[in-house]
Design an enzyme around this catalytic site. Sequence first.
Site, PDB file in Angstrom:
ATOM      1  N   GLN A 292      -1.155   2.511  -5.753  1.00 29.52           N
ATOM      2  CA  GLN A 292      -2.572   2.752  -5.438  1.00 29.52           C
ATOM      3  C   GLN A 292      -3.502   2.302  -6.555  1.00 29.52           C
ATOM      4  OE1 GLN A 292      -3.616   6.691  -4.104  1.00 29.52           O
ATOM      5  NE2 GLN A 292      -2.625   6.365  -2.142  1.00 29.52           N
TER       6      GLN A 292
ATOM      7  N   ARG B 138       0.846  -1.196   0.000  1.00 23.75           N
ATOM      8  CA  ARG B 138       0.000   0.000   0.000  1.00 23.75           C
ATOM      9  C   ARG B 138       0.886   1.253   0.000  1.00 23.75           C
ATOM     10  NH1 ARG B 138      -5.662  -1.546   2.926  1.00 23.75           N
ATOM     11  NH2 ARG B 138      -6.653  -1.719   0.901  1.00 23.75           N
TER      12      ARG B 138
ATOM     13  N   ASP C 101      -4.333  -1.471  -6.391  1.00 18.73           N
ATOM     14  CA  ASP C 101      -4.793  -1.968  -5.096  1.00 18.73           C
ATOM     15  C   ASP C 101      -6.189  -2.592  -5.218  1.00 18.73           C
ATOM     16  OD1 ASP C 101      -5.617  -2.333  -2.495  1.00 18.73           O
ATOM     17  OD2 ASP C 101      -4.883  -0.403  -1.786  1.00 18.73           O
TER      18      ASP C 101
ATOM     19  N   SER D 219      -8.684  -2.209  -2.211  1.00 18.44           N
ATOM     20  CA  SER D 219      -9.413  -0.935  -2.167  1.00 18.44           C
ATOM     21  C   SER D 219     -10.502  -0.880  -3.230  1.00 18.44           C
ATOM     22  CB  SER D 219      -8.464   0.245  -2.384  1.00 18.44           C
ATOM     23  OG  SER D 219      -7.626   0.391  -1.283  1.00 18.44           O
TER      24      SER D 219
ATOM     25  N   TYR E 156      -2.815   0.365   9.585  1.00 14.23           N
ATOM     26  CA  TYR E 156      -3.857  -0.600   9.956  1.00 14.23           C
ATOM     27  C   TYR E 156      -4.142  -0.539  11.452  1.00 14.23           C
ATOM     28  CZ  TYR E 156      -3.615  -2.728   5.356  1.00 14.23           C
ATOM     29  OH  TYR E 156      -3.670  -2.959   4.019  1.00 14.23           O
TER      30      TYR E 156
END
Length: 379
Positions: A127, A122, A130, A133, A230
């Site tokens: 991005q 990440r 991903d 996501s 996280y």
Amino acid sequence: MVTIAVTGEREGEPRVAASPETVRKLTALGAVVKIEAGAGARSRFTDAAYEAQGATIAASASEALAGADILLKVHRPAPEEVKALKPGAIVAAILAPFDDRPGLDALAGTGAALMAMEFMPRISRAQSMDVLSSQANLAGYKAVIDAAAVFGQAIPMMMTAAGTVPAAKAFIMGVGVAGLQAIATARRLGAIVSATDVRPATKEQVASLGAKFIAVEDEEFRQAQTAAGYAKPMSEAYQKKQAELIATHIKAQDIVVTTALIPGRPPPKLISRAMVESMKPGSVIVDLAAERSGNCELTRADETVVQNGVTILGPTNLAGEVPVNASSLYAKNLLAFLETMIDKKEKTLKVDWDDEIIKGTLVAKDGKIVHPSLQPKGA
Ligand code: NAD
């Protein structure tokens, strides 16, 4: 020349790993894209649409796979599929590397370079690759839509000549990618939205979406985010305080969407049976952690549980229920990933095995499992 194969997914999975748009872009990179006939049908991508963007439609999966350099899938393919590729070919998919280890070992035994899209680091450069996501965002949206469909009442406040319909109350638990989209969707529908998380960074995000933040904000909360962004598992004392707060708040809620996860651990149990029983009949809980046993004590994966008039949904593939969007975004994640591996001038495969993105996703190569998180403990 790079040959890319795309085959259909198993029953119950409407998504597909290429869209007409990504076929056009891969073809422009000089690749030959072979798609099994009908592979995109459940995502509303016709063979003709793929063909119009430069794909070759193969009559069967084996025809699509024969001698290809790369196989793109949504889920882990069978070893038989991979054996039909060029020796040492690349396979990119959501491989679920922690599930069915013997199956993973058998797949690794084919000698293919297995790349797990869910291991994508990440970092900002990745991005666009991903998949967690892109799919979680759609799941968060669909969770609220499904809850609204089951909830037998209106969501927005309506002032009519015959009287006022009150706005429904929605509570989103876990404010990661899915939770943020669930908040936004519930707000768009006109619900009064509140949300909770253990990461302090989410407080501002919740407020910026026009929802109320509810959490036990003690010292532990202030330390709850890892360097990777996280959540940490919380202490028993914190969980007790959190449960007391939720117990009071949840009673008045009409729709609850739970999305709380901690990487590498079972999801926290945030809603007890007693909490469910304290809710009003007609209320709905959608548990997005269902695939991994759920955030609610009563959740059953892919089943609808009704307890004291409260409906609990435990869907495990909500992104797959908006397959056109889910496939389009997933295919784009794969395209962005492949772009790093194809030499645009030479139009050949050129993988930088030392690249953080490749190292992060590479599960197996040359017959061996290579990812550090999959090595035997103590190795
Ligand atoms: P996730 O799916 O791992 O977890 C969902 C949410 O559950 C998280 O917000 C987590 O804090 C929360 N949670 C865990 N335990 C909880 C508990 N006991 N009570 C309440 N909530 C709890 O998370 P995610 O959606 O993958 O996102 C995690 C973070 O990573 C977010 O900040 C997201 O914006 C960020 N992110 C960064 C990138 C990037 O930089 N490329 C990409 C995606 C996500």
